[in-house]
Design a protein around this motif. Structure first.
Motif, PDB file in Angstrom:
ATOM      1  N   ALA A  35       0.861  -1.195   0.000  1.00 50.06           N
ATOM      2  CA  ALA A  35       0.000   0.000   0.000  1.00 50.06           C
ATOM      3  C   ALA A  35       0.888   1.232   0.000  1.00 50.06           C
ATOM      4  O   ALA A  35       1.938   1.258   0.644  1.00 50.06           O
ATOM      5  N   TRP A  36       0.484   2.285  -0.694  1.00 53.03           N
ATOM      6  CA  TRP A  36       1.315   3.486  -0.801  1.00 53.03           C
ATOM      7  C   TRP A  36       1.615   4.119   0.550  1.00 53.03           C
ATOM      8  O   TRP A  36       2.607   4.798   0.723  1.00 53.03           O
ATOM      9  N   TYR A  37       0.785   3.868   1.547  1.00 57.72           N
ATOM     10  CA  TYR A  37       0.940   4.471   2.869  1.00 57.72           C
ATOM     11  C   TYR A  37       1.496   3.492   3.914  1.00 57.72           C
ATOM     12  O   TYR A  37       1.597   3.832   5.085  1.00 57.72           O
ATOM     13  N   ALA A  38       1.886   2.296   3.511  1.00 59.06           N
ATOM     14  CA  ALA A  38       2.339   1.263   4.451  1.00 59.06           C
ATOM     15  C   ALA A  38       3.519   1.710   5.311  1.00 59.06           C
ATOM     16  O   ALA A  38       3.531   1.503   6.526  1.00 59.06           O
ATOM     17  N   SER A  39       4.531   2.326   4.710  1.00 59.83           N
ATOM     18  CA  SER A  39       5.702   2.749   5.483  1.00 59.83           C
ATOM     19  C   SER A  39       5.344   3.855   6.480  1.00 59.83           C
ATOM     20  O   SER A  39       5.888   3.907   7.592  1.00 59.83           O
ATOM     21  N   SER A  40       4.418   4.707   6.118  1.00 65.50           N
ATOM     22  CA  SER A  40       3.976   5.770   7.029  1.00 65.50           C
ATOM     23  C   SER A  40       3.241   5.191   8.225  1.00 65.50           C
ATOM     24  O   SER A  40       3.469   5.598   9.368  1.00 65.50           O
ATOM     25  N   ILE A  41       2.359   4.236   7.971  1.00 59.61           N
ATOM     26  CA  ILE A  41       1.615   3.613   9.061  1.00 59.61           C
ATOM     27  C   ILE A  41       2.558   2.823   9.957  1.00 59.61           C
ATOM     28  O   ILE A  41       2.439   2.849  11.184  1.00 59.61           O
ATOM     29  N   GLU A  42       3.510   2.168   9.378  1.00 60.41           N
ATOM     30  CA  GLU A  42       4.511   1.441  10.165  1.00 60.41           C
ATOM     31  C   GLU A  42       5.230   2.405  11.113  1.00 60.41           C
ATOM     32  O   GLU A  42       5.387   2.139  12.304  1.00 60.41           O
TER      33      GLU A  42
END
Length: 108
Positions: A35-42
């Motif tokens: 997902a494009w936001y996966a690293s941010s959520i992590e």
């Protein structure tokens, strides 16, 4: 007019993590590693700025209420305590301090 912002958008904006950063497993059933936001959520969950909504869910498409957004800002600021007794009809007892903080620090 009500403006809704999703948890994924807020995570991406505040994390300052490149959206291309590699993620192997987010730990959430509703956030795929690609997902494009996966690293941010992590990042924001590891730092405690935002938390999961369930044991296995983050709910990236859920709109953030004023209360939840206040909580995010409160955690980012270092969680300073403010002294006031201002009340709000749309904020739970658990979130009142964070909304008060946002109001008194002129975040809103």
């Amino acid at each position: 007019m009500s403006k809704l912002v999703s948890a994924a958008i807020i995570a991406a904006v505040i994390s300052n993590v490149p959206v291309s950063a590699a993620v192997v497993d987010t730990g959430f059933d509703d956030v795929s590693a690609d997902a494009w936001y996966a690293s941010s959520i992590e990042y924001i969950t590891e730092t405690g700025i935002m938390r999961r909504t369930d044991v296995t869910k983050f709910s990236p498409d859920e709109a953030l209420s004023r209360e939840l957004f206040s909580m995010v800002l409160f955690r980012m600021s270092g969680s300073d305590v403010v002294e006031t007794d201002i009340e709000f009809d749309d904020v739970s007892a658990d979130g009142i301090e964070t909304v008060r903080y946002g109001l008194l620090k002129t975040v809103f």
